[in-house]
Design an enzyme around this catalytic site. Sequence first.
Site, short mmCIF file in Angstrom:
data_model
loop_
_atom_site.label_atom_id
_atom_site.label_comp_id
_atom_site.label_asym_id
_atom_site.label_seq_id
_atom_site.Cartn_x
_atom_site.Cartn_y
_atom_site.Cartn_z
N ASN A 8 15.51 7.49 100.30
CA ASN A 8 14.73 8.08 101.39
C ASN A 8 13.38 7.37 101.42
O ASN A 8 12.51 7.68 100.62
CB ASN A 8 14.58 9.59 101.14
CG ASN A 8 13.70 10.25 102.19
OD1 ASN A 8 13.38 9.64 103.22
ND2 ASN A 8 13.29 11.49 101.93
N LYS A 10 11.14 7.60 103.62
CA LYS A 10 10.11 8.39 104.31
C LYS A 10 9.39 7.50 105.33
O LYS A 10 10.04 6.66 105.95
CB LYS A 10 9.16 9.02 103.29
CG LYS A 10 9.94 9.71 102.17
CD LYS A 10 9.12 10.61 101.32
CE LYS A 10 10.00 11.20 100.24
NZ LYS A 10 9.37 12.25 99.48
N HIS A 88 14.88 18.52 104.89
CA HIS A 88 13.93 18.02 103.89
C HIS A 88 12.67 18.89 103.89
O HIS A 88 12.17 19.28 104.94
CB HIS A 88 13.58 16.55 104.16
CG HIS A 88 12.91 15.91 102.98
ND1 HIS A 88 11.60 16.15 102.68
CD2 HIS A 88 13.39 15.09 102.01
CE1 HIS A 88 11.29 15.48 101.57
NE2 HIS A 88 12.37 14.84 101.14
N GLU A 90 9.65 18.20 103.46
CA GLU A 90 8.50 17.68 104.21
C GLU A 90 8.62 18.03 105.69
O GLU A 90 7.62 18.31 106.35
CB GLU A 90 8.38 16.16 103.98
CG GLU A 90 7.84 15.85 102.60
CD GLU A 90 8.27 14.50 102.05
OE1 GLU A 90 8.74 13.65 102.81
OE2 GLU A 90 8.12 14.31 100.81
N GLU A 160 16.56 19.78 95.96
CA GLU A 160 15.26 19.13 95.80
C GLU A 160 14.17 20.19 95.62
O GLU A 160 13.61 20.68 96.61
CB GLU A 160 14.93 18.30 97.05
CG GLU A 160 15.83 17.11 97.27
CD GLU A 160 15.08 15.96 97.93
OE1 GLU A 160 15.16 14.84 97.43
OE2 GLU A 160 14.39 16.19 98.94
N GLY A 166 7.71 13.84 94.71
CA GLY A 166 6.52 13.00 94.77
C GLY A 166 5.44 13.36 93.78
O GLY A 166 4.29 12.93 93.91
N SER A 206 11.20 13.08 92.25
CA SER A 206 10.64 12.21 91.20
C SER A 206 11.71 11.56 90.32
O SER A 206 11.53 11.43 89.11
CB SER A 206 9.63 12.99 90.35
OG SER A 206 8.54 13.40 91.14
#
Length: 244
Positions: A8, A10, A88, A90, A160, A166, A206
Site C-alpha cells: 500500500n 498510500k 482503511h 486512514e 490492521e 505507521g 508497521s
Amino acid sequence: MKPLIAANWKMNPSSRKEAREIFEGIKKGVKNAKAVVVVCPPSVYLSELKGLALGAQNIYFEEKGAFTGEISAAMLKDLNIEYIITGHSERRKYFNETDELVNKKIKKALQAGLKVIFCIGETAVEKDAEKKYEVLERQLKEGLKGVTRDDSKNISVAYEPVWAIGTGNNCSVEETMSSVLYIRKMLVEMYNREIAEKIRILYGGSVKSDNSGGYIKKAGANGLLVGGASLNPEEFAKIVKSAE
Ligand code: PGA
C-alpha cells in the site's frame, strides 16, 4: 493457500519516474516469489505499471455520472486492475468513511469482478477500553452485510490495528494470533467453516522484514498489508521472502 503480500503505497511517491523505479525494483526482487504479490499505487500510476498484480486504494460505489473526483469500479476493471483496498483506517479517519460506505464499496467492487482487501482494526482508545473484539465484530458484520457466500471468496480481511499503522509499534505475534482467530471465528459464524477457511486474513501495521515472518509462520495470518516498507523495493522483497 499462498500468502498474499500487498504493498500500500498510500499517497506516494510524487512522480511517475519514482513510481516506475520502485515498481521495477519490486518486480525484480519478487521475481521468483511463491506468494501472491499485489502493488497498490496511487490511481494516477495504475496505467503506467505493468508486470505484477495491481490494486487501487479506493473506488466509489456509484456506477458513473456526476461524482466529481471519484473513480468507478468499471474504470479500474477496464485497466485490468485486480484488487481494491477498502475500509482503511486512514480513509475512515480523514474522509469519514463509515461501515455503511465501506459496505457499498465492497459490494460494488465484487459486482464488477474486483477482489477486495477489506481493512478492519481497533484504535488505541478502543484497545485501551477493551473494545477490540466489539470493533472487529461490528466492522466485519457491517462491512460484509449482503456479501454472498459465493462473493466472499474474493475478499481478504486485513487486520490492521490503527495504533500499529505507521508508528513502528507493530502488533505482537500473540495479539495478532488472537485477532486472526477471532476474525476466523466470526467468518465461520457469518458464512460457514469451509468458506471461512478460504478467506485470507492479513496483518498490517508497521510490517518490516525483521518482524514479517512471524505473522505468517506463528500468528496464522495468510498475508500482509505493507505500507511504508513497500516503498523500499529491497525491504519489500525481503518481506515477501519471509512469508514463504
Ligand atoms: P504501515 O502501513 O506498514 O506503514 O504501518 C500499513 C497500512 O496502512 O496498510
